[in-house]
Design a protein around this motif. Structure first.
Motif, PDB file in Angstrom:
ATOM      1  N   GLY A 128      16.948  42.022  22.496  1.00 27.05           N
ATOM      2  CA  GLY A 128      16.726  41.802  23.925  1.00 27.05           C
ATOM      3  C   GLY A 128      15.421  41.097  24.234  1.00 27.05           C
ATOM      4  O   GLY A 128      15.409  40.013  24.845  1.00 27.05           O
ATOM      5  N   PRO A 129      14.275  41.661  23.830  1.00 28.64           N
ATOM      6  CA  PRO A 129      12.998  40.998  24.084  1.00 28.64           C
ATOM      7  C   PRO A 129      12.877  39.641  23.406  1.00 28.64           C
ATOM      8  O   PRO A 129      12.243  38.723  23.944  1.00 28.64           O
ATOM      9  CB  PRO A 129      11.972  41.993  23.520  1.00 28.64           C
ATOM     10  CG  PRO A 129      12.667  43.318  23.557  1.00 28.64           C
ATOM     11  CD  PRO A 129      14.098  43.013  23.272  1.00 28.64           C
ATOM     12  N   VAL A 157      18.585  47.349  28.186  1.00 35.55           N
ATOM     13  CA  VAL A 157      18.847  45.988  28.658  1.00 35.55           C
ATOM     14  C   VAL A 157      18.430  45.823  30.121  1.00 35.55           C
ATOM     15  O   VAL A 157      18.187  44.712  30.585  1.00 35.55           O
ATOM     16  CB  VAL A 157      20.337  45.631  28.462  1.00 35.55           C
ATOM     17  CG1 VAL A 157      20.633  44.203  28.899  1.00 35.55           C
ATOM     18  CG2 VAL A 157      20.728  45.792  26.989  1.00 35.55           C
ATOM     19  N   ASN A 159      15.414  43.641  31.128  1.00 34.70           N
ATOM     20  CA  ASN A 159      15.456  42.177  31.114  1.00 34.70           C
ATOM     21  C   ASN A 159      15.233  41.612  32.515  1.00 34.70           C
ATOM     22  O   ASN A 159      15.939  41.960  33.457  1.00 34.70           O
ATOM     23  CB  ASN A 159      16.810  41.714  30.555  1.00 34.70           C
ATOM     24  CG  ASN A 159      16.927  40.211  30.479  1.00 34.70           C
ATOM     25  OD1 ASN A 159      17.156  39.542  31.478  1.00 34.70           O
ATOM     26  ND2 ASN A 159      16.774  39.668  29.280  1.00 34.70           N
ATOM     27  N   GLN A 163      21.625  34.179  28.091  1.00 36.62           N
ATOM     28  CA  GLN A 163      21.028  35.214  28.944  1.00 36.62           C
ATOM     29  C   GLN A 163      21.547  35.138  30.374  1.00 36.62           C
ATOM     30  O   GLN A 163      21.906  36.166  30.968  1.00 36.62           O
ATOM     31  CB  GLN A 163      19.503  35.058  28.925  1.00 36.62           C
ATOM     32  CG  GLN A 163      18.764  36.113  29.739  1.00 36.62           C
ATOM     33  CD  GLN A 163      17.266  35.996  29.553  1.00 36.62           C
ATOM     34  OE1 GLN A 163      16.637  36.844  28.952  1.00 36.62           O
ATOM     35  NE2 GLN A 163      16.690  34.924  30.081  1.00 36.62           N
ATOM     36  N   GLU A 194      14.833  37.094  25.471  1.00 33.43           N
ATOM     37  CA  GLU A 194      14.119  36.836  26.724  1.00 33.43           C
ATOM     38  C   GLU A 194      12.915  35.932  26.499  1.00 33.43           C
ATOM     39  O   GLU A 194      12.653  35.013  27.277  1.00 33.43           O
ATOM     40  CB  GLU A 194      13.687  38.158  27.356  1.00 33.43           C
ATOM     41  CG  GLU A 194      13.106  37.994  28.753  1.00 33.43           C
ATOM     42  CD  GLU A 194      12.978  39.304  29.492  1.00 33.43           C
ATOM     43  OE1 GLU A 194      12.820  39.263  30.724  1.00 33.43           O
ATOM     44  OE2 GLU A 194      13.033  40.379  28.854  1.00 33.43           O
ATOM     45  N   PHE A 226      23.159  40.959  22.699  1.00 40.10           N
ATOM     46  CA  PHE A 226      21.803  40.389  22.637  1.00 40.10           C
ATOM     47  C   PHE A 226      21.277  40.448  21.206  1.00 40.10           C
ATOM     48  O   PHE A 226      20.685  39.480  20.705  1.00 40.10           O
ATOM     49  CB  PHE A 226      20.867  41.144  23.580  1.00 40.10           C
ATOM     50  CG  PHE A 226      20.822  40.588  24.986  1.00 40.10           C
ATOM     51  CD1 PHE A 226      19.829  39.701  25.366  1.00 40.10           C
ATOM     52  CD2 PHE A 226      21.777  40.960  25.917  1.00 40.10           C
ATOM     53  CE1 PHE A 226      19.780  39.186  26.662  1.00 40.10           C
ATOM     54  CE2 PHE A 226      21.751  40.460  27.211  1.00 40.10           C
ATOM     55  CZ  PHE A 226      20.745  39.564  27.582  1.00 40.10           C
TER      56      PHE A 226
END
Length: 365
Positions: free
Chosen positions: A188-189, A281, A284, A249, A192, A174
């Motif tokens: 990660g964020p 993670v 998510n 994703q 997303e 990610f």
């Protein structure tokens, strides 16, 4: 405080978060989190596109003493009320682990407390029990920046690794995808957020290890396919980035679910239908939704700790120490004080013989 209750201070410095916490393990085995201080370092590393170990270690040195004092003060306890101090001893960035473990040794010596060197992965493995009465055994899907593993958690100190990544960890993929797309950190964020409004079916990304037996993971091929997709668009628009992020994703979520289903089959009735997803993670939403669908189809229950306990934190380390103390798994203090920080430290006891600090050096351990 009764003899069966204990206050434990936990210290976590395995990566780029300086964290300390105090938890109370009650007589009935439940947890009360009295403080949980986390000093994030995202701004310190932003210019480099990832965590720089030397900067992380220096930041821990500068911030840890104040973080520990703040955690103890916020908990409303004195050091003489503590039953033990626990600290991450590995795996992680060895400079950061050294700072936290050394500080814990100093606290233990200064206040005549037992020291519990904790495997960082055990902190994640038991983190669900901070807020839920999750009975053993359960299947753990640990997905974080440095680790992607499937572990059978049979009890405190009793673990069996069923699968691990053979190359990159989920969180690492990610982060690198976010950097490739120019989204920044933490990956990660950012992925997303970028995936909102993106098409998940625009790019035909591979399904890693789909025909391979076992429960291991692989993210390097998926990461390469994403790079090729991005490089195939000369001047990508915002929609292009959203589509790539969404496609990546969903592909990552499917891979995690597919390999987890194999581990559920291995667990069989011994899992008693409980899947715990922990690590950063696990926060998510797409991955959680995929795992919820997987559990519903197999009549299992999915348990995910609150997001603040999925990412690295001191409470999970304090709780691992409290659980070990309650179980009578108290390390030899001379050995604990001599223990050197470990960059790698496999969790499963069948791999390291259960001896404190020992263990075969394996990939992504």
């Amino acid at each position: 405080m009764s003899a069966s209750e204990s206050y434990v201070l936990g210290i976590e410095t395995s990566c780029d978060d300086t964290a300390a916490a105090v938890v109370l393990r009650r007589a009935d085995g439940s947890c009360r989190i009295l403080s949980n201080e986390v000093w994030a370092q995202h701004d310190d590393h932003a210019a480099y596109g990832g965590v720089v170990p030397e900067i992380a270690a220096r930041s821990h040195v500068e911030r840890l003493d104040a973080t520990i004092e703040k955690a103890v003060a916020a908990a409303g306890v004195d050091y003489d009320q503590l039953a033990a101090v626990a600290a991450t001893a590995g795996p992680g960035l060895v400079g950061g682990v050294m700072v936290g473990l050394t500080a814990a040794k100093a606290v233990a010596l200064a206040h005549d407390l037992p020291l519990f060197p904790i495997n960082h992965l055990e902190g994640h493995a038991l983190s669900v029990r901070l807020t839920e009465k999750a009975a053993f055994p359960y299947l753990l899907l640990l997905i974080s920046g440095g680790h992607t593993q499937l572990i059978r958690v049979a009890g405190v100190g009793d673990y069996e690794r069923l699968g691990t990544t053979i190359d990159d960890a989920a969180g690492e993929s990610f982060d690198k995808t976010a950097k490739l797309l120019g989204l920044g950190a933490p990956g990660g964020p950012m992925i997303e957020a970028a995936a909102v409004g993106g098409r998940t079916d625009r790019f035909a990304l591979p399904e890693p290890l789909k025909r391979r037996e076992g429960c291991d993971f692989s993210f390097s091929g998926l990461k390469t396919a994403v790079r090729e997709a991005a490089e195939g668009i000369p001047s990508p628009t915002g929609q292009d980035v959203a589509d790539i992020a969404a496609s990546f994703q969903i592909a990552a979520a499917r891979h995690l679910a597919q390999r987890t289903e194999k581990a559920m089959g291995i667990m069989g009735s011994h899992g008693e239908g409980r899947l715990v997803a922990a690590g950063g993670v696990a926060a998510n939403c797409t991955i959680k939704k995929m795992l919820q669908q997987l559990c519903a189809a197999n009549s299992w229950r999915l348990i995910v700790p609150p997001p603040k306990y999925c990412t690295d934190n001191g409470a999970m380390i304090a709780w691992a120490g409290a659980e070990r103390l309650a179980a009578g798994l108290i390390p030899d203090q001379a050995e604990a004080m001599r223990l050197a920080p470990r960059a790698r430290w496999p969790l499963a006891l069948h791999e390291d013989g259960g001896k404190l600090g020992s263990g075969r050096k394996g990939p992504k351990a």
